[in-house]
Design an enzyme around this catalytic site. Structure first.
Site, PDB file in Angstrom:
ATOM      1  N   TRP A 127       1.547  11.005  -4.596  1.00  0.00           N
ATOM      2  CA  TRP A 127       0.109  10.820  -4.822  1.00  0.00           C
ATOM      3  C   TRP A 127      -0.651  11.730  -3.857  1.00  0.00           C
ATOM      4  O   TRP A 127      -0.368  11.718  -2.649  1.00  0.00           O
ATOM      5  CB  TRP A 127      -0.235   9.350  -4.596  1.00  0.00           C
ATOM      6  CG  TRP A 127      -1.668   8.985  -4.762  1.00  0.00           C
ATOM      7  CD1 TRP A 127      -2.496   9.307  -5.790  1.00  0.00           C
ATOM      8  CD2 TRP A 127      -2.455   8.190  -3.856  1.00  0.00           C
ATOM      9  NE1 TRP A 127      -3.741   8.784  -5.591  1.00  0.00           N
ATOM     10  CE2 TRP A 127      -3.746   8.093  -4.411  1.00  0.00           C
ATOM     11  CE3 TRP A 127      -2.180   7.564  -2.647  1.00  0.00           C
ATOM     12  CZ2 TRP A 127      -4.765   7.386  -3.782  1.00  0.00           C
ATOM     13  CZ3 TRP A 127      -3.196   6.857  -2.021  1.00  0.00           C
ATOM     14  CH2 TRP A 127      -4.475   6.778  -2.588  1.00  0.00           C
ATOM     15  N   ASP A 208       4.746   1.798  -1.010  1.00  0.00           N
ATOM     16  CA  ASP A 208       3.480   1.771  -1.730  1.00  0.00           C
ATOM     17  C   ASP A 208       3.733   1.152  -3.098  1.00  0.00           C
ATOM     18  O   ASP A 208       4.386   1.748  -3.954  1.00  0.00           O
ATOM     19  CB  ASP A 208       2.937   3.196  -1.869  1.00  0.00           C
ATOM     20  CG  ASP A 208       1.552   3.235  -2.503  1.00  0.00           C
ATOM     21  OD1 ASP A 208       1.048   2.168  -2.918  1.00  0.00           O
ATOM     22  OD2 ASP A 208       0.970   4.337  -2.588  1.00  0.00           O
ATOM     23  N   ALA A 210       1.803   0.151  -6.013  1.00  0.00           N
ATOM     24  CA  ALA A 210       0.498   0.230  -6.671  1.00  0.00           C
ATOM     25  C   ALA A 210       0.511  -0.228  -8.116  1.00  0.00           C
ATOM     26  O   ALA A 210      -0.548  -0.487  -8.688  1.00  0.00           O
ATOM     27  CB  ALA A 210      -0.035   1.661  -6.597  1.00  0.00           C
ATOM     28  N   LYS A 243      -4.550  -2.006 -10.664  1.00  0.00           N
ATOM     29  CA  LYS A 243      -4.026  -1.784 -12.008  1.00  0.00           C
ATOM     30  C   LYS A 243      -3.601  -3.072 -12.684  1.00  0.00           C
ATOM     31  O   LYS A 243      -4.012  -3.372 -13.807  1.00  0.00           O
ATOM     32  CB  LYS A 243      -2.839  -0.813 -11.951  1.00  0.00           C
ATOM     33  CG  LYS A 243      -3.219   0.653 -12.049  1.00  0.00           C
ATOM     34  CD  LYS A 243      -3.917   1.161 -10.815  1.00  0.00           C
ATOM     35  CE  LYS A 243      -4.212   2.652 -10.911  1.00  0.00           C
ATOM     36  NZ  LYS A 243      -4.873   3.160  -9.701  1.00  0.00           N
TER      37      LYS A 243
END
Length: 394
Positions: A127, A208, A210, A243
Site C-alpha cells: 500500500w 495490517d 484492512a 471496508k
C-alpha cells in the site's frame, strides 16, 4: 515560516478521484478508488450499521469523551473478532483508533519508542501509504520481494531468503489478507513458514488487517493472523473497520498488542495510550458505538455477516467473470491470475502509457501501478472493458 516549505507531492489516487469527478463522459469507469461499490456503483450503508445507528440515536445520553482507549466494549468485541479464542484476552490489549491508518500510526510510534529507528520490512509492492506512514513515525523502511507481475504469484522463496538478512528486533510488516495492491495472499502453510522465521530470528510481526472478511471469509481470513499471534511472543495488529463494516468516513480501526509477558504487555499498552494522548487525545465515538452494537447483538451480527458474505461473494464472481472476459478477448491465459487472487484489488500489469490511453480515450480510470478495484468492475460491461484493456496491450 511558510516560505521555507516546498509543495507537498500530490496524492496520486486522490488526484485520480478528482479527475474522474470532472470527466463529463457518461460511460466513464472508475477502477481506481479503494472503496467497495455495489452493482449500482454505490457505497451504501450496511443494514446492520443503519439499524445500530438508529438505536444509538435513541439510547445515547451523552457526548462526553470516551477515554484514551476508546469504547472498551468495542475494543473487546474487536479483539474477539480478530483473534477468536486462539489467544487469551489476558494476553492482548486493544485500543480504538481513527481508522486502520490511525492504528498503524500509533503502533508505529509506540514501536519507535521501544526501539528508536528500528528497521521495518515492507513487501514490494505494498500500500503506497505504508512507507510514508511508518517512516514518519521514525522507523526505517526496507523492502522484501513479494509479488511477481509476470506470473501473478508470490515470490515466496525470494521473500524468505531476503528476510534471512533481517536482524533480531526488526519489524516485519505483513498484510493479514487481501494484499493491497496485488490481491496475492500467503497460504496458511506460508504463514507457518513466516511465523517460524519470526520466531527463529526474533522478528516483531506487525500485521495490517484492512480487509477481514473480503477474501475467503471471516474465519479463513483471520487464520494466518491467529496462527502468528498464538505462536510468537509478541506482535501487533492494525485492524480496520472501513471496508468490512463500510464505515469509511467514521474513521474506525483497532490497534491490538499481543504479548506472552503480561507485565511487559501492560507497559507497552500504557505507552500506546500515551502516544494517542500526544497525537489526537481521544478517538471519535460514533462509528465505534455503532459497530459495537452490531457485534454485541446476535441478530444484527448475523445480518452483518450475511451482508459481508454477499459483498465477498460478489467480488469473487466478478474476478472469475472478468478473467473469463479477458481470456476471450485476448485468446490467452495472460490474465487468469485475477480469478485466483483475493479481496478488492489486483494489478493488470499495464504500463503507464497504456493506463493513460485507457483514461484519455476510453474514460477508464486505473491507478498508475495498474491496480484495479475489483468491486468497481461494471458487471454488465465486462466484455467491453476487457476489449478496451486488450486493445492497448498490443
Amino acid at each position: 515560516m511558510f516560505e521555507a516549505l516546498q509543495p507537498a507531492p500530490p496524492d496520486k489516487i486522490l488526484a485520480l478521484m478528482a479527475q474522474f469527478r470532472e470527466d463529463e463522459r457518461e460511460n466513464k469507469t472508475d477502477l481506481g478508488v479503494g472503496v467497495y461499490k455495489d452493482q449500482y456503483g454505490e457505497t451504501v450503508i450496511m443494514r446492520s450499521i443503519r439499524a445500530a445507528e438508529k438505536r444509538l440515536y435513541d439510547e445515547q445520553k451523552t457526548k462526553t469523551y470516551v477515554g484514551l482507549q476508546g469504547d472498551k466494549s468495542f475494543c473487546a468485541a474487536m479483539g474477539e473478532l480478530v483473534l477468536g479464542n486462539t489467544v487469551s484476552p489476558d494476553n492482548y490489549r486493544v485500543c480504538q483508533a481513527p481508522g486502520g491508518s490511525g492504528a498503524l500510526s500509533i503502533v508505529a510510534m509506540m514501536l519507535n519508542r521501544a526501539r528508536p529507528g528500528a528497521t521495518v520490512w515492507i513487501s514490494d509492492p505494498s500500500w503506497p501509504n505504508h512507507i510514508p506512514l511508518l517512516a514518519g513515525a521514525g522507523l526505517k523502511p526496507k523492502s522484501y520481494p513479494y509479488y511477481d507481475p509476470e506470473t501473478g504469484k508470490i515470490r515466496f522463496d525470494e521473500m524468505i531468503a531476503t528476510l534471512q538478512e533481517a536482524e533480531a528486533g526488526d519489524i516485519l510488516l505483513l498484510h493479514g489478507c487481501c494484499h493491497n495492491p496485488t490481491g496475492a495472499d500467503l497460504t496458511l502453510d506460508q504463514w507457518k513458514a513466516v511465523t517460524e522465521l519470526c520466531w527463529d530470528k526474533g522478528l516483531f510481526p506487525f500485521i495490517d488487517l484492512a480487509y477481514l472478511g473480503f477474501g475467503d471469509g471471516l474465519e479463513e481470513d483471520a487464520a494466518g493472523v491467529r496462527l502468528m499471534a498464538k505462536t510468537v511472543p509478541e506482535c501487533a495488529i492494525a485492524a480496520s473497520c472501513s471496508k468490512n463494516f463500510a464505515v469509511y468516513r467514521e474513521r474506525l480501526g483497532a490497534a491490538i498488542l499481543v504479548g506472552a509477558d503480561t507485565k511487559q504487555l501492560d507497559t507497552a499498552f500504557g505507552q500506546l495510550l500515551s502516544v494517542t494522548r500526544s497525537v489526537y487525545s481521544m478517538p471519535p465515538d460514533h462509528g465505534a458505538a455503532a459497530v459495537r452494537i452490531v457485534l454485541e447483538d446476535a441478530e444484527l451480527k448475523a445480518d452483518w455477516k450475511a451482508e459481508l458474505e454477499t459483498m465477498r461473494t460478489r467480488m469473487t464472481v466478478l474476478r472469475q467473470d472478468f478473467a473469463d472476459a479477458l481470456r476471450r478477448e485476448s485468446n490467452s491465459s495472460r490474465f487468469d491470475f485475477i480469478a485466483g487472487q483475493k479481496g478488492m484489488f489486483s494489478r493488470l500489469g499495464l504500463s503507464p502509457d497504456q493506463i493513460d490511453t485507457l483514461r484519455n480515450e476510453r474514460g477508464i480510470y486505473i491507478v498508475g501501478d495498474s491496480r484495479i478495484n475489483i468491486a468497481g468492475l461494471p458487471g454488465d460491461r465486462l466484455d467491453e472493458l476487457a476489449r478496451a484493456i486488450v486493445s492497448v496491450t498490443g
